[in-house]
Design a protein around this motif. Structure first.
Motif, short mmCIF file in Angstrom:
data_model
loop_
_atom_site.label_atom_id
_atom_site.label_comp_id
_atom_site.label_asym_id
_atom_site.label_seq_id
_atom_site.Cartn_x
_atom_site.Cartn_y
_atom_site.Cartn_z
N GLU A 30 0.97 -1.23 0.18
CA GLU A 30 0.11 0.07 0.09
C GLU A 30 0.85 1.15 0.03
O GLU A 30 1.84 1.29 0.58
CB GLU A 30 -0.79 -0.05 1.35
N ILE A 31 0.40 2.23 -0.49
CA ILE A 31 0.97 3.49 -0.96
C ILE A 31 1.42 4.09 0.60
O ILE A 31 0.49 4.17 1.46
CB ILE A 31 0.35 4.54 -1.55
N THR A 32 2.45 4.85 0.86
CA THR A 32 2.87 5.61 1.92
C THR A 32 2.96 7.19 1.43
O THR A 32 3.43 7.25 0.17
CB THR A 32 3.91 5.09 2.79
N PRO A 33 3.33 7.93 2.40
CA PRO A 33 3.62 9.43 2.28
C PRO A 33 5.21 9.27 1.90
O PRO A 33 5.54 10.37 1.44
CB PRO A 33 3.05 10.03 3.20
N GLU A 34 5.86 8.28 2.21
CA GLU A 34 7.25 8.33 2.06
C GLU A 34 7.93 8.37 0.48
O GLU A 34 7.33 7.74 -0.18
CB GLU A 34 7.78 7.13 2.68
N LEU A 35 9.10 8.99 0.53
CA LEU A 35 9.89 8.86 -0.74
C LEU A 35 11.21 8.38 -0.54
O LEU A 35 11.81 8.74 0.77
CB LEU A 35 10.05 10.25 -1.58
N ALA A 36 11.72 7.71 -1.49
CA ALA A 36 13.14 7.26 -1.03
C ALA A 36 13.98 7.44 -2.47
O ALA A 36 13.40 7.44 -3.35
CB ALA A 36 12.96 5.61 -0.81
N HIS A 37 15.18 7.74 -2.16
CA HIS A 37 16.16 8.09 -3.19
C HIS A 37 16.72 6.82 -3.94
O HIS A 37 17.42 6.24 -2.82
CB HIS A 37 17.08 9.34 -2.81
N ARG A 38 16.78 6.70 -4.93
CA ARG A 38 17.11 5.18 -5.69
C ARG A 38 17.81 5.63 -7.06
O ARG A 38 16.87 6.16 -7.78
CB ARG A 38 16.28 4.43 -5.46
N SER A 39 18.90 5.39 -7.44
CA SER A 39 19.45 5.64 -8.74
C SER A 39 19.06 6.93 -9.41
O SER A 39 18.78 7.21 -10.42
CB SER A 39 18.81 4.52 -9.68
N GLY A 40 19.43 7.92 -8.51
CA GLY A 40 19.24 9.39 -8.92
C GLY A 40 17.85 9.79 -9.11
O GLY A 40 17.75 10.85 -9.90
N ARG A 41 17.08 9.14 -8.47
CA ARG A 41 15.60 9.69 -8.66
C ARG A 41 14.72 9.45 -7.28
O ARG A 41 15.15 8.61 -6.70
CB ARG A 41 14.87 8.97 -9.78
N ASP A 42 13.56 9.98 -7.23
CA ASP A 42 12.93 9.87 -6.01
C ASP A 42 11.68 8.89 -6.50
O ASP A 42 10.97 8.96 -7.37
CB ASP A 42 12.03 11.01 -5.52
#
Length: 65
Positions: A30-42
């Motif tokens: 399920e979707i969360t409000p979090e963002l993670a930075h991976r391979s130069g993108r959010d």
């Protein structure tokens, strides 16, 4: 759109995904409000729901479909 899975058997996987939920190998995320930075993108983070995963007894009658 690509999203990052957290928890469960898909932890760390980047998959094409959706709106409110993503299904990966019969497990619900399920979707969360979090963002993670991976391979130069959010990427938006989707969290595993253990009660909606085939190894934990997921079925048609448990409202996880």
């Amino acid at each position: 759109m690509e999203v990052l899975l957290r928890g469960g058997p898909g932890d760390g996987q980047v998959v094409s995904g959706g709106v409110e939920t993503v299904v990966w190998r019969a497990c619900l995320y399920e979707i969360t409000p979090e963002l993670a930075h991976r391979s130069g993108r959010d990427l938006r983070v989707y969290r595993h729901r253990a009660d909606c995963c085939e190894p934990y007894g997921r079925g048609a009658g448990d409202r996880c479909e």
